[in-house]
Each structure stands twice: as C-alpha cells, then as structure tokens.
Scaffold this motif. Structure first.
Motif, PDB file in Angstrom:
ATOM      1  N   GLY A  70       0.811  -1.206   0.000  1.00  0.00           N
ATOM      2  CA  GLY A  70       0.000   0.000   0.000  1.00  0.00           C
ATOM      3  C   GLY A  70       0.846   1.259   0.000  1.00  0.00           C
ATOM      4  O   GLY A  70       0.571   2.216  -0.744  1.00  0.00           O
ATOM      5  N   ARG A  71       1.893   1.276   0.811  1.00  0.00           N
ATOM      6  CA  ARG A  71       2.768   2.444   0.853  1.00  0.00           C
ATOM      7  C   ARG A  71       3.442   2.672  -0.496  1.00  0.00           C
ATOM      8  O   ARG A  71       3.625   3.806  -0.940  1.00  0.00           O
ATOM      9  N   ARG A  72       3.823   1.584  -1.150  1.00  0.00           N
ATOM     10  CA  ARG A  72       4.420   1.720  -2.482  1.00  0.00           C
ATOM     11  C   ARG A  72       3.402   2.243  -3.493  1.00  0.00           C
ATOM     12  O   ARG A  72       3.757   3.001  -4.406  1.00  0.00           O
ATOM     13  N   THR A  73       2.155   1.841  -3.349  1.00  0.00           N
ATOM     14  CA  THR A  73       1.105   2.328  -4.243  1.00  0.00           C
ATOM     15  C   THR A  73       0.935   3.834  -4.110  1.00  0.00           C
ATOM     16  O   THR A  73       0.848   4.561  -5.113  1.00  0.00           O
ATOM     17  N   PHE A  74       0.898   4.326  -2.873  1.00  0.00           N
ATOM     18  CA  PHE A  74       0.809   5.769  -2.642  1.00  0.00           C
ATOM     19  C   PHE A  74       2.029   6.477  -3.213  1.00  0.00           C
ATOM     20  O   PHE A  74       1.911   7.558  -3.814  1.00  0.00           O
ATOM     21  N   ALA A  75       3.202   5.895  -3.027  1.00  0.00           N
ATOM     22  CA  ALA A  75       4.442   6.520  -3.486  1.00  0.00           C
ATOM     23  C   ALA A  75       4.473   6.632  -5.007  1.00  0.00           C
ATOM     24  O   ALA A  75       4.829   7.675  -5.558  1.00  0.00           O
ATOM     25  N   VAL A  76       4.097   5.565  -5.704  1.00  0.00           N
ATOM     26  CA  VAL A  76       4.092   5.571  -7.167  1.00  0.00           C
ATOM     27  C   VAL A  76       3.088   6.597  -7.685  1.00  0.00           C
ATOM     28  O   VAL A  76       3.360   7.323  -8.653  1.00  0.00           O
ATOM     29  N   GLY A  77       1.927   6.681  -7.049  1.00  0.00           N
ATOM     30  CA  GLY A  77       0.926   7.652  -7.476  1.00  0.00           C
ATOM     31  C   GLY A  77       1.314   9.076  -7.176  1.00  0.00           C
ATOM     32  O   GLY A  77       0.983   9.995  -7.934  1.00  0.00           O
ATOM     33  N   GLY A  78       2.021   9.284  -6.062  1.00  0.00           N
ATOM     34  CA  GLY A  78       2.418  10.633  -5.699  1.00  0.00           C
ATOM     35  C   GLY A  78       3.542  11.171  -6.560  1.00  0.00           C
ATOM     36  O   GLY A  78       3.503  12.308  -7.025  1.00  0.00           O
ATOM     37  N   ASN A  79       4.562  10.358  -6.792  1.00  0.00           N
ATOM     38  CA  ASN A  79       5.707  10.770  -7.609  1.00  0.00           C
ATOM     39  C   ASN A  79       6.457   9.511  -8.016  1.00  0.00           C
ATOM     40  O   ASN A  79       7.247   8.969  -7.248  1.00  0.00           O
ATOM     41  N   ALA A  80       6.218   9.062  -9.224  1.00  0.00           N
ATOM     42  CA  ALA A  80       6.795   7.795  -9.684  1.00  0.00           C
ATOM     43  C   ALA A  80       8.320   7.858  -9.737  1.00  0.00           C
ATOM     44  O   ALA A  80       9.001   6.878  -9.399  1.00  0.00           O
TER      45      ALA A  80
END
Length: 346
Positions: A215-225
C-alpha cells in the motif's frame, strides 16, 4: 578533503503521508482528519438519500427485500471499485473493468466450463480476470503504453471476445451449488452471501492499502513515480501487480454476477468502469494519484447504488440516471482541483 554535507545539502527522506491545505493561522490540517470529515459528509449524503427513498416510496424502498437487493447490487460493483481504487491511487486508470467482467462471466458459464461444477466456474472467472489484468499490466508497465490506451484496447477486445463466445446468446447456469448462493435460504442472519464476500474484499483491500508495504508503495508511485524509483521501488513491477489486482477483483465480481443473474452474457458489466471511477473519485481518491481511500470508495458505491434504486422505483429513465452520475463525477473532480489549488499542490 571532502567536506561533510550540511543539513541543507542532505537529501530529505520521501514521505508518503500528505497534509491538507494550511489554515489561516499557518497550521495544516492532517489528511487523515480531512478524510474523516469527507467520509462523514458522504455518510450524510447516503442518509439523506435513504430519507428521500423512504419518503417517495416508503413501502417499496424500505422493504427488507429491496434493501437486500441494494446491498447485493452494490457488492458486485463494489468489488470492482476496490480494485479501481488501487489503480487510480497509483496514478493509473482502468477503463476495461466492465468488459473484463463480461468476458469472465461468459467464459465461466460455457457448457464445457460448467461440467467442472462450482470450482470450475469460480476458477475460470478468477483466472480470466487475472489474465486480462496481466495483459493490461504488461502493456502499461513494460510496454510503455498509456493506461487510457491500453485499457481501451482491452475493453474493445474483451467485449468482442465475449460476444464471439456467446454468439449474442445468454448462457444459462445449471450448476445448483452456484445458483443456491443467490436464494434466500443461503442468507446468513438475513445478509446475502454476496454482501459478505464484498465485506471480506473491502477489509482485505483496506488492510492492503493502509497497513502493508504494498500500500505504501502504491501511494508513493501515485504521488511521484520518479521519486519512488529513486527510493528503490520497482515502479514497473508495482504497476503490474496493481493491474493484476484490478483483474482479480473483476474476476470475483464476475462470479458474483453469475450467482445473482444465474447466467453469463456479453452485455454484463456495462458501464461498470463509469460507476467504479465515479465511486472512487467522490469517495476521495485523487484522480491524479497519490491519495486513495477504500472506505470513501465504499460509501461512493452505496450512494450510486441507492440513487439507481430510487430512480428505478420512481420509474425515472435510465438516461437520467447516467446524466446524474456524470454530473456528480464532474462536481467531484472540480472540488478536487479546487482543493489542490488551495493547498498549493495543483
């Protein structure tokens, strides 16, 4: 000699938690608090719709059978919306979910598949969903295709294949163990089994998005890939997993639809992509990625399903329903953009 890095030169760690717009006093409102306020607002809208339904059609809308139907219908599109929430949170989009549901439902209800009974139907529906998700993920993550284009292509291909499999005919399910899940005798404490499946998917989705590294990686990719890549996240693999997850949800939803309808049709899942995207957006998932909420998406699904039910009970045209949903989507996106400009993020 190499001079030690000053505090200003040291790289700042990537944070996955975003804050809201500043207050007049200079303080910032935590994103979690704003999410709670938004969810309470959505809950208020849902209560208002229930009141409207109770006032316009009290005997029909408030009947136990109708409320069970609303929850069951919300469960199917709700499972799709959980997968869509993950995809949008990562900055992607999946316009093929409705077509994948249709393809999975007809592939799982062919005469050859039904010979394997309950397990064969469930397994086929899930595997078709995963297969379509794999194709989407490979095209987007490793093929470099824009999600809009890749999923549009999947939409057209899946619909065409579903039509070819059925030859435009409805495939009736004859497996009693599947059909029995849709009868009232299978209800647990008055709750349809499909609603319980939806609840399980929601809980699993919430835990996966909010309590795991995935989940944290999902947020990170969406915020700034790019920042996520520099932080050591395999962005391409993460995107592949997300579209696999969306496909899995479509496969589960297809099986649920088979149970509810007792058949498979190439027209199944029509406009599911609209409903899923709309529910996620009005629930608070940011269309540009970086923010997502499973609870908000569930409330969005319940709101749209309740609106559809109220319109149907009052004999209003389906075209009016779609216009209303489109207006809600536009309003939700405008509110998001206004919020981002106010916080300096847009």
């Amino acid at each position: 000699m190499t001079q030690p890095a000053t505090p200003a030169q040291q790289s700042t760690p990537i944070t996955l938690e975003k804050e809201g717009p500043p207050e007049r006093g200079g303080r910032r409102i935590p994103f979690g608090l704003r999410a709670d306020v938004r969810n309470l607002s959505l809950l208020g809208v849902l209560v208002a719709l229930i009141v409207v339904g109770g006032l316009t059609k009290p005997d029909e809308f408030l009947a136990t059978s109708n409320l069970q139907l609303v929850l069951t219908q919300a469960s199917i599109i709700g499972v799709v919306t959980v997968g869509m929430t993950f995809v949008i949170t990562s900055g992607g989009i999946d316009l093929s979910v409705g077509a994948i549901v249709a393809l999975a439902s007809v592939w799982a209800t062919t005469l050859a598949t039904q010979e394997y009974g309950f397990a064969g139907i469930l397994f086929t529906a899930v595997m078709v969903g995963l297969g379509c998700g794999l194709v989407n993920g490979m095209l987007i993550a490793y093929g470099g295709m824009v999600p809009f284009i890749a999923t549009i292509a999947m939409l057209a291909s899946a619909r065409g294949l579903a039509l070819q499999i059925t030859d435009g005919k409805t495939q009736i399910v004859t497996v009693d163990s599947v059909l029995d899940l849709g009868v009232k005798d299978a209800y647990i404490l008055g709750i349809p089994p499909l609603v319980l499946v939806f609840a399980a998917v929601v809980v699993a989705g919430w835990l996966l998005l909010n309590r795991t590294t995935f989940g944290r990686r999902t947020f990170a990719v969406g915020g700034n890939a790019e920042a996520a890549r520099l932080a050591g996240i395999d962005v391409r693999r993460q995107r592949l997993y997300l579209y696999l997850l969306s496909g899995l949800c479509c496969g589960i939803a297809a099986f649920m639809l088979i149970v509810l309808a007792g058949s498979g049709q190439n027209t199944n899942g029509n406009l599911y992509e609209l409903d899923a995207i709309a529910a996620a957006i009005i629930g608070g998932t940011l269309l540009s990625g970086g923010r997502g909420t499973i609870v908000g998406s569930v409330l969005g699904v319940l709101i749209f399903t309740t609106i559809t039910n109220i319109f149907a009970l009052n004999n209003l045209e389906s075209a009016v329903q779609q216009i209303a949903k489109g207006a809600i989507i536009v309003a939700a996106v405008l509110v998001q953009h206004r919020t981002l400009r106010g916080s300096g993020e847009g």
